[in-house]
Design a protein around this motif. Structure first.
Motif, mmCIF file in Angstrom:
data_model
loop_
_atom_site.group_PDB
_atom_site.id
_atom_site.type_symbol
_atom_site.label_atom_id
_atom_site.label_comp_id
_atom_site.label_asym_id
_atom_site.label_seq_id
_atom_site.Cartn_x
_atom_site.Cartn_y
_atom_site.Cartn_z
ATOM 1 N N UNK A 1 0.827 -1.206 0.000
ATOM 2 C CA UNK A 1 0.000 0.000 0.000
ATOM 3 C C UNK A 1 0.864 1.260 0.000
ATOM 4 N N UNK A 2 1.935 1.249 0.780
ATOM 5 C CA UNK A 2 2.830 2.409 0.824
ATOM 6 C C UNK A 2 3.454 2.653 -0.548
ATOM 7 N N UNK A 3 3.886 1.574 -1.195
ATOM 8 C CA UNK A 3 4.502 1.705 -2.518
ATOM 9 C C UNK A 3 3.529 2.308 -3.518
ATOM 10 N N UNK A 4 2.249 1.962 -3.391
ATOM 11 C CA UNK A 4 1.252 2.487 -4.327
ATOM 12 C C UNK A 4 0.973 3.967 -4.100
ATOM 13 N N UNK A 5 1.323 4.487 -2.913
ATOM 14 C CA UNK A 5 1.006 5.881 -2.612
ATOM 15 C C UNK A 5 1.903 6.858 -3.366
ATOM 16 N N UNK A 6 3.111 6.437 -3.714
ATOM 17 C CA UNK A 6 4.036 7.358 -4.376
ATOM 18 C C UNK A 6 3.533 7.785 -5.759
ATOM 19 N N UNK A 7 3.176 6.862 -6.649
ATOM 20 C CA UNK A 7 2.666 7.310 -7.950
ATOM 21 C C UNK A 7 1.350 8.060 -7.843
ATOM 22 N N UNK A 8 0.481 7.656 -6.909
ATOM 23 C CA UNK A 8 -0.797 8.361 -6.740
ATOM 24 C C UNK A 8 -0.545 9.784 -6.262
ATOM 25 N N UNK A 9 0.325 9.943 -5.271
ATOM 26 C CA UNK A 9 0.624 11.271 -4.753
ATOM 27 C C UNK A 9 1.267 12.154 -5.809
ATOM 28 N N UNK A 10 2.167 11.574 -6.618
ATOM 29 C CA UNK A 10 2.826 12.358 -7.664
ATOM 30 C C UNK A 10 1.834 12.838 -8.707
ATOM 31 N N UNK A 11 0.787 12.055 -8.948
ATOM 32 C CA UNK A 11 -0.208 12.406 -9.966
ATOM 33 C C UNK A 11 -1.058 13.599 -9.548
ATOM 34 N N UNK A 12 -1.371 13.702 -8.257
ATOM 35 C CA UNK A 12 -2.325 14.716 -7.809
ATOM 36 C C UNK A 12 -1.697 15.839 -7.000
ATOM 37 N N UNK A 13 -0.401 15.809 -6.759
ATOM 38 C CA UNK A 13 0.214 16.764 -5.838
ATOM 39 C C UNK A 13 0.110 18.219 -6.297
ATOM 40 N N UNK A 14 0.006 18.455 -7.609
ATOM 41 C CA UNK A 14 -0.059 19.827 -8.107
ATOM 42 C C UNK A 14 -1.482 20.396 -8.082
ATOM 43 N N UNK A 15 -2.469 19.571 -7.757
ATOM 44 C CA UNK A 15 -3.859 20.028 -7.817
ATOM 45 C C UNK A 15 -4.224 20.936 -6.649
ATOM 46 N N UNK A 16 -3.646 20.681 -5.476
ATOM 47 C CA UNK A 16 -3.966 21.445 -4.279
ATOM 48 C C UNK A 16 -2.689 21.681 -3.477
ATOM 49 N N UNK A 17 -2.664 22.719 -2.630
ATOM 50 C CA UNK A 17 -1.518 22.907 -1.745
ATOM 51 C C UNK A 17 -1.315 21.675 -0.876
ATOM 52 N N UNK A 18 -0.067 21.307 -0.571
ATOM 53 C CA UNK A 18 0.193 20.086 0.197
ATOM 54 C C UNK A 18 -0.567 20.004 1.515
ATOM 55 N N UNK A 19 -0.603 21.093 2.270
ATOM 56 C CA UNK A 19 -1.281 21.065 3.567
ATOM 57 C C UNK A 19 -2.781 20.862 3.402
ATOM 58 N N UNK A 20 -3.379 21.480 2.386
ATOM 59 C CA UNK A 20 -4.809 21.309 2.124
ATOM 60 C C UNK A 20 -5.125 19.865 1.757
ATOM 61 N N UNK A 21 -4.322 19.318 0.873
ATOM 62 C CA UNK A 21 -4.546 17.935 0.445
ATOM 63 C C UNK A 21 -4.407 16.976 1.615
ATOM 64 N N UNK A 22 -3.422 17.201 2.472
ATOM 65 C CA UNK A 22 -3.227 16.312 3.599
ATOM 66 C C UNK A 22 -4.307 16.490 4.659
ATOM 67 N N UNK A 23 -4.827 17.704 4.808
ATOM 68 C CA UNK A 23 -5.942 17.916 5.736
ATOM 69 C C UNK A 23 -7.151 17.109 5.300
ATOM 70 N N UNK A 24 -7.491 17.180 4.021
ATOM 71 C CA UNK A 24 -8.628 16.413 3.511
ATOM 72 C C UNK A 24 -8.367 14.915 3.674
#
Length: 317
Positions: free
Chosen positions: A31-54
């Motif tokens: 599951x952790x390994x799968x988070x890297x490509x997913x995070x890289x795909x969406x990281x530019x959509x919202x500020x990091x703190x906002x995305x992590x809050x949600x």
């Protein structure tokens, strides 16, 4: 002779009792390994703190019915609350650094740097939990790091030597330091409460810290205009790589120790390759096989070394 026999029997019973935990850790690393490509795909959509809050808030909301059914409605004690606050802080720092760094660096670089986590955890476990590191365990950590780096760079040492560390790399290195701290603190601060309570309150406090960080950005975001795949990515990260992995990591650390759990991070590059092959995004490269053999050997070495010393179990992590 009788003492030795009893020690061996206790070691075998303990190993059999916790054997399933290693299977849970394999699932966690997947599951952790799968988070890297997913995070890289969406990281530019919202500020990091906002995305992590949600992400944290959604994970806490999804987990709350289970916690309420199992434990009822009650607030943790002051001491437990302080422990949850302390545990949540390094976790918040790591995830903020992860999303922030992926804006400036590549998955290759973050994958390479992530292999530092087991070593960092082992060092901090010595300081925080009074753990000791033997030559065998140190050798296992070295071999695992070597194998993971081999996999990440496909055995091309020239590529490793030419690695230019940029701003994103330094940010992620800071995050790795705090993730190692998080791993060590769980073992130190756990007070035998139900594991779901620790997971839930760490998520709640994490949500609060991220809300403080992103409060000024919330009003300026066009939530309707955010693409659906971004919300889908956040939902996946919330359910599988936040809620599920938090629970499994905390559950496993308490039972087999922070160093042994963290050592599974050596397998992250292996799982990234396997996911890429399964999804048709990558082909198996034979040059990575020596690295795979090294990380598997390191895992077996670390597991064997710890299990062979039952008398030190209370001080081990």
């Amino acid at each position: 002779m009788m003492k030795i026999a009893h020690a061996k029997a206790a070691m075998t019973a303990q190993g059999n009792k916790n054997g399933y935990v290693h299977g849970l850790m394999l699932l966690t690393i997947l599951l952790i390994a799968s988070s890297f490509p997913v995070a890289a795909t969406i990281t530019h959509a919202l500020p990091p703190a906002v995305m992590m809050f949600v992400r944290f808030l959604l994970a806490a909301l999804l987990f709350s019915p289970f916690v309420l059914v199992r434990n009822g409605i009650s607030l943790p004690s002051l001491r437990s609350s302080i422990n949850y606050i302390v545990i949540s802080i390094p976790l918040v720092v790591f995830f903020w650094c992860m999303f922030k760094s992926l804006r400036y660096t590549s998955l290759l670089n973050t994958g390479a740097l992530f292999t530092m986590v087991p070593t960092i955890t082992a060092v901090l476990a010595i300081i925080i939990n009074k753990d000791t590191i033997t030559r065998i365990r140190a050798l296992g950590i070295f071999i695992g790091t070597l194998g993971a780096v081999w996999i990440v760079f496909r055995g091309d040492w020239q590529a490793l030597m030419n690695l230019d560390l940029n701003y994103g790399d330094f940010v992620f290195m800071i995050g790795c330091l705090f993730l190692g701290l998080y791993n060590a603190l769980i073992k130190r601060l756990y007070r035998n409460e139900p594991m779901e309570l620790m997971t839930f309150w760490v998520l709640c406090w994490g949500s609060l810290w991220f809300l403080v960080l992103c409060w000024q950005d919330m009003a300026s975001i066009d939530w309707v205009g955010v693409e659906l795949n971004v919300y889908a990515g956040i939902a996946y990260l919330s359910l599988f790589t936040t809620l599920t992995t938090f629970f499994l990591l905390q559950f496993s650390i308490v039972r087999i120790g922070a160093t042994k759990v963290s050592a599974y991070n050596f397998l992250t590059p292996v799982f990234v390759i396997l996911l890429g092959i399964i999804l048709g995004m990558e082909q198996f490269i034979p040059i990575t096989l020596p690295g795979i053999l090294l990380v598997v050997s390191a895992m077996l070495l670390i597991q064997w070394e710890k299990d062979s010393k039952p008398a030190q179990r209370k001080q081990s992590v």
